[in-house]
Enzyme design. Structure first.
Site, PDB file in Angstrom:
ATOM      1  N   ASN A 108      40.803  -0.904   5.344  1.00  0.00           N
ATOM      2  CA  ASN A 108      41.693  -2.069   5.351  1.00  0.00           C
ATOM      3  C   ASN A 108      43.014  -1.755   6.043  1.00  0.00           C
ATOM      4  OD1 ASN A 108      39.652  -3.081   3.711  1.00  0.00           O
ATOM      5  ND2 ASN A 108      41.068  -4.232   2.440  1.00  0.00           N
ATOM      6  N   GLU A 168      42.475  -1.981   9.597  1.00  0.00           N
ATOM      7  CA  GLU A 168      42.373  -3.421   9.905  1.00  0.00           C
ATOM      8  C   GLU A 168      43.781  -4.023  10.115  1.00  0.00           C
ATOM      9  OE1 GLU A 168      39.808  -5.477   7.001  1.00  0.00           O
ATOM     10  OE2 GLU A 168      41.397  -6.952   6.783  1.00  0.00           O
ATOM     11  N   MET A 211      32.348 -13.947  -4.026  1.00  0.00           N
ATOM     12  CA  MET A 211      31.812 -12.655  -3.580  1.00  0.00           C
ATOM     13  C   MET A 211      30.553 -12.262  -4.357  1.00  0.00           C
ATOM     14  SD  MET A 211      33.537 -11.491  -1.041  1.00  0.00           S
ATOM     15  CE  MET A 211      33.091  -9.749  -0.983  1.00  0.00           C
ATOM     16  N   LYS A 220      37.321   2.596   1.705  1.00  0.00           N
ATOM     17  CA  LYS A 220      37.505   1.148   1.896  1.00  0.00           C
ATOM     18  C   LYS A 220      38.995   0.818   2.072  1.00  0.00           C
ATOM     19  CE  LYS A 220      36.753  -3.334   1.975  1.00  0.00           C
ATOM     20  NZ  LYS A 220      37.670  -4.107   1.238  1.00  0.00           N
ATOM     21  N   ALA A 278      40.126  -7.989  -9.635  1.00  0.00           N
ATOM     22  CA  ALA A 278      40.503  -6.581  -9.745  1.00  0.00           C
ATOM     23  C   ALA A 278      41.572  -6.408 -10.833  1.00  0.00           C
ATOM     24  CB  ALA A 278      41.005  -6.080  -8.400  1.00  0.00           C
ATOM     25  N   SER A 302      32.275 -17.391 -17.711  1.00  0.00           N
ATOM     26  CA  SER A 302      32.040 -18.797 -18.048  1.00  0.00           C
ATOM     27  C   SER A 302      30.705 -19.218 -17.426  1.00  0.00           C
ATOM     28  CB  SER A 302      33.185 -19.671 -17.534  1.00  0.00           C
ATOM     29  OG  SER A 302      33.494 -19.329 -16.214  1.00  0.00           O
ATOM     30  N   GLY A 348      33.673  -7.272   4.634  1.00  0.00           N
ATOM     31  CA  GLY A 348      33.018  -8.320   5.412  1.00  0.00           C
ATOM     32  C   GLY A 348      33.267  -9.695   4.836  1.00  0.00           C
ATOM     33  N   VAL A 360      34.361  -8.998 -10.256  1.00  0.00           N
ATOM     34  CA  VAL A 360      35.354  -9.898 -10.866  1.00  0.00           C
ATOM     35  C   VAL A 360      36.742  -9.542 -10.354  1.00  0.00           C
ATOM     36  CG1 VAL A 360      33.907 -10.127 -12.927  1.00  0.00           C
ATOM     37  CG2 VAL A 360      35.805  -8.492 -12.942  1.00  0.00           C
ATOM     38  N   LYS A 391      47.664  -8.633   0.550  1.00  0.00           N
ATOM     39  CA  LYS A 391      47.192  -8.519  -0.834  1.00  0.00           C
ATOM     40  C   LYS A 391      47.299  -7.101  -1.370  1.00  0.00           C
ATOM     41  CE  LYS A 391      43.204 -10.602  -1.405  1.00  0.00           C
ATOM     42  NZ  LYS A 391      42.081 -11.533  -1.522  1.00  0.00           N
TER      43      LYS A 391
HETATM   44  P1  NDP Z   1      38.015 -13.512  -7.918  1.00  0.00           P
HETATM   45  O1  NDP Z   1      38.765 -12.279  -7.541  1.00  0.00           O
HETATM   46  O2  NDP Z   1      38.648 -14.817  -7.671  1.00  0.00           O
HETATM   47  O3  NDP Z   1      37.584 -13.399  -9.452  1.00  0.00           O
HETATM   48  C1  NDP Z   1      36.928 -14.459 -10.118  1.00  0.00           C
HETATM   49  C2  NDP Z   1      35.837 -13.915 -10.982  1.00  0.00           C
HETATM   50  O4  NDP Z   1      36.377 -12.984 -11.923  1.00  0.00           O
HETATM   51  C3  NDP Z   1      35.168 -15.012 -11.784  1.00  0.00           C
HETATM   52  O5  NDP Z   1      33.804 -14.727 -11.849  1.00  0.00           O
HETATM   53  C4  NDP Z   1      35.845 -14.869 -13.125  1.00  0.00           C
HETATM   54  O6  NDP Z   1      35.100 -15.379 -14.188  1.00  0.00           O
HETATM   55  C5  NDP Z   1      35.966 -13.398 -13.234  1.00  0.00           C
HETATM   56  N1  NDP Z   1      36.953 -12.969 -14.219  1.00  0.00           N
HETATM   57  C6  NDP Z   1      38.295 -13.070 -14.142  1.00  0.00           C
HETATM   58  N2  NDP Z   1      38.866 -12.553 -15.223  1.00  0.00           N
HETATM   59  C7  NDP Z   1      37.873 -12.095 -16.009  1.00  0.00           C
HETATM   60  C8  NDP Z   1      37.839 -11.436 -17.263  1.00  0.00           C
HETATM   61  N3  NDP Z   1      38.956 -11.115 -17.923  1.00  0.00           N
HETATM   62  N4  NDP Z   1      36.623 -11.134 -17.776  1.00  0.00           N
HETATM   63  C9  NDP Z   1      35.495 -11.438 -17.125  1.00  0.00           C
HETATM   64  N5  NDP Z   1      35.470 -12.036 -15.932  1.00  0.00           N
HETATM   65  C10 NDP Z   1      36.645 -12.363 -15.382  1.00  0.00           C
HETATM   66  O7  NDP Z   1      36.556 -13.486  -7.212  1.00  0.00           O
HETATM   67  P2  NDP Z   1      36.148 -13.113  -5.715  1.00  0.00           P
HETATM   68  O8  NDP Z   1      34.705 -13.414  -5.634  1.00  0.00           O
HETATM   69  O9  NDP Z   1      37.064 -13.699  -4.725  1.00  0.00           O
HETATM   70  O10 NDP Z   1      36.362 -11.530  -5.660  1.00  0.00           O
HETATM   71  C11 NDP Z   1      35.702 -10.625  -6.537  1.00  0.00           C
HETATM   72  C12 NDP Z   1      36.145  -9.209  -6.223  1.00  0.00           C
HETATM   73  O11 NDP Z   1      35.836  -8.943  -4.880  1.00  0.00           O
HETATM   74  C13 NDP Z   1      37.648  -8.940  -6.368  1.00  0.00           C
HETATM   75  O12 NDP Z   1      37.834  -7.630  -6.848  1.00  0.00           O
HETATM   76  C14 NDP Z   1      38.188  -9.022  -4.965  1.00  0.00           C
HETATM   77  O13 NDP Z   1      39.306  -8.187  -4.755  1.00  0.00           O
HETATM   78  C15 NDP Z   1      37.020  -8.561  -4.173  1.00  0.00           C
HETATM   79  N6  NDP Z   1      36.974  -9.213  -2.886  1.00  0.00           N
HETATM   80  C16 NDP Z   1      36.507  -8.520  -1.868  1.00  0.00           C
HETATM   81  C17 NDP Z   1      36.426  -9.073  -0.654  1.00  0.00           C
HETATM   82  C18 NDP Z   1      35.863  -8.260   0.378  1.00  0.00           C
HETATM   83  O14 NDP Z   1      35.848  -8.616   1.536  1.00  0.00           O
HETATM   84  N7  NDP Z   1      35.363  -7.106   0.007  1.00  0.00           N
HETATM   85  C19 NDP Z   1      36.838 -10.410  -0.311  1.00  0.00           C
HETATM   86  C20 NDP Z   1      37.246 -11.096  -1.452  1.00  0.00           C
HETATM   87  C21 NDP Z   1      37.324 -10.481  -2.669  1.00  0.00           C
HETATM   88  P3  NDP Z   1      35.334 -16.908 -14.701  1.00  0.00           P
HETATM   89  O15 NDP Z   1      34.503 -17.750 -13.797  1.00  0.00           O
HETATM   90  O16 NDP Z   1      34.813 -16.881 -16.110  1.00  0.00           O
HETATM   91  O17 NDP Z   1      36.793 -17.181 -14.612  1.00  0.00           O
END
Ligand code: NDP
Length: 477
Positions: A186, A189, A13, A182, A76, A34, A129, A74, A260
């Site tokens: 959902n 949806e 995202m 939002k 949630a 990372s 989206g 990141v 979810k």
């Molecule tokens: P993820 O929810 O899979 O999160 C992964 C990311 O979070 C990586 O960049 C990871 O870093 C980082 N992360 C995890 N833990 C930590 C931490 N403790 N400190 C710092 N960074 C951390 O990624 P998505 O891209 O799927 O989703 C991001 C957000 O968007 C989420 O909140 C999700 O709910 C929301 N989302 C929204 C959607 C939408 O349609 N609006 C669809 C999908 C997601 P690292 O690489 O270092 O592990």
């Protein structure tokens, strides 16, 4: 300090959102916990625009123009809190931290209050989206202060989806308003998806139609009032053949729907606010029922149907009825969802323009649909519309659907087919328009066992009957 905006969290995202900003000409600072993910973005997409990658959060913050805008994308929950704390410790008064993940609005309110104390703006923003939207134009629902929107809004509006030249982004309201809207998006949806599935189920079971033939019906419906992203992808899914088995794809999928949590949040919040979102609730419970494996196994072949097999004289008429029932059930679900937004706005003091919410959902998001224009128009006619269904346009539209809607629900009940959204929305429709409800009896029962009192139809005041004594009625002060 050159970047217009920064994104931290380079998973799917965040990286797509950053690329969207870059493609629209913004200078984008990027960062990830990372380093590998940041490098991947640079390796693959550096040519799409001006990126400013940083390995440390301190460098990331330093690369931003003041007042700084940093978007967090990141996981949630706790990870979001950790990143907010780190960013906040590096930022200065007037800077803006945006959480574009799927946070619960109560968390957003808490975070906003904490950061306000430090002189920082915190914006909880809904982004809908999915991956595709994040890259090519999502629907964006930012909360937070007006001041933060002045800085952030033009950038968000630029990268959002556009319909008829109008951006699918607007300032929703203070603190958690964006994430609240939002959340309800959902929930709606969920209701949309379930009611589409109920129509599919009836065509499959009652008419014995195959997946592809049903797909043709949805493709046809997508040319009319029901035109929407979800109807469109439904047709596509139903036309898809499984590459392994050669069977219709939908037929090889296990019938257990996952979730979810945003549907459940919508329902829990609605319960707290006392708003009946029956379509959304039944859709959420339908997913739970589908996943209740031990219960389904215990019931299958044991619980009797005693169903009546009704004959369908006219297949085309039946399909037309389904289309009308679908439209009516959908209208009720949206009306209920807008009631929840209005109730949330009242409870939390948000000045939300309901018509604008329908407008920013016309593109980019999962529930994008032709008929959202009609909702915007309804709120333009009356910004304080107490019930969306009571708008003159919708009243007429739904009236045309009622006989069909009743036939479908009656048919399903007699035949033993579950239609929780078709039927619960019809019950709501009949309840909300009723001259008199059996709630009078409930009040009498409450007064009997709990002295909860009641009001009368013929006089003012609050009353109680001494049920266990002489049944005298007393007026309460
Ligand atoms: P993820 O929810 O899979 O999160 C992964 C990311 O979070 C990586 O960049 C990871 O870093 C980082 N992360 C995890 N833990 C930590 C931490 N403790 N400190 C710092 N960074 C951390 O990624 P998505 O891209 O799927 O989703 C991001 C957000 O968007 C989420 O909140 C999700 O709910 C929301 N989302 C929204 C959607 C939408 O349609 N609006 C669809 C999908 C997601 P690292 O690489 O270092 O592990």
């Amino acid at each position: 300090d050159v970047a217009d905006i920064g994104v931290t969290g380079m998973a799917v995202m965040g990286s797509n959102l950053a690329r969207n900003f870059a493609r629209n000409g913004f200078k984008v600072a990027i960062h990830n916990r990372s380093v590998g993910k940041t490098e991947t973005v640079m390796d693959n997409y550096a040519s799409e625009g001006e990126f400013y990658p940083s390995e440390s959060m301190a460098d990331f913050v330093a690369s931003l123009q003041k007042p700084r805008v940093a978007i967090i994308m990141v996981k949630a929950g706790k990870p979001t809190d950790a990143v907010i704390d780190e960013l906040a410790s590096l930022m200065e008064e007037g800077d803006i931290i945006v959480d574009a993940g799927n946070a619960l609005f109560g968390d957003t309110r808490r975070r906003e209050a904490a950061l306000r104390e430090k002189g920082l703006h915190f914006v909880g923003s809904g982004v809908s989206g999915g991956e595709e939207g994040a890259l090519n134009g999502p629907s964006i629902m930012p909360g937070g202060t007006k001041e933060s929107y002045d800085r952030l809004g033009p950038m968000f509006e630029k990268i959002s989806a556009h319909v008829d030249g109008v951006p699918c982004c607007t300032h929703v309201g203070a603190d958690g308003a964006g994430h609240f809207v939002k959340m309800v998006h959902n929930g709606i949806e969920y209701a949309d998806m379930q009611v589409i599935s109920e129509a599919y189920d009836m065509m499959s079971k009652a008419l014995g139609m195959g997946a592809s033939e049903i797909g043709d019906v949805f493709a046809e419906w997508n040319k009319g009032d029901l035109e929407s992203f979800l109807i469109e992808i439904t047709a596509e899914v139903l036309h898809h053949t499984d590459q392994t088995s050669g069977k219709p794809f939908v037929d090889v999928i296990l019938d257990r729907a996952a979730q979810k949590g945003t549907g459940a949040w919508t329902v829990q919040t609605a319960l707290d606010l006392g708003v009946p979102v029956t379509g959304i609730a039944e859709a959420t419970f339908a997913r739970s029922t589908s996943g209740s494996t031990p219960q389904r196994e215990a019931a299958r072949g044991v619980l009797k149907g005693e169903a009546q097999t009704l004959e369908i004289a006219d297949k085309a008429q039946f399909i037309d009825d389904l289309q009308k029932a679908l439209y009516a059930a959908k209208l009720v679900s949206y009306s209920q969802g807008f009631d929840e937004i209005a109730a949330g706005a009242k409870e939390y003091g948000w000045d939300i323009d309901l018509g604008a919410m329908a407008r920013i959902w016309r593109g980019g998001c999962i529930i994008r649909a032709r008929f959202l224009n009609r909702i915007t128009e309804a709120y333009e006619r009356d910004a304080n519309l107490p019930l969306l269904l009571a708008d003159a346009y919708f009243t007429e539209e739904i009236a045309k659907c009622i006989p069909a809607w009743r036939r479908i629900v009656a048919f399903a009940a007699a035949s033993g087919y579950p239609v929780p959204v078709f039927s619960s929305t019809l019950s709501y429709y009949d309840a909300v328009r009723a001259e008199r409800l059996p709630a009078a009896l409930v009040q009498a029962q409450r007064d009997y066992f709990g002295a909860h009192t009641y009001q009368r139809v013929d006089t003012e005041g609050t009353f109680h009957v001494e049920w266990t004594q002489d049944r005298r009625e007393t007026k309460q002060d």
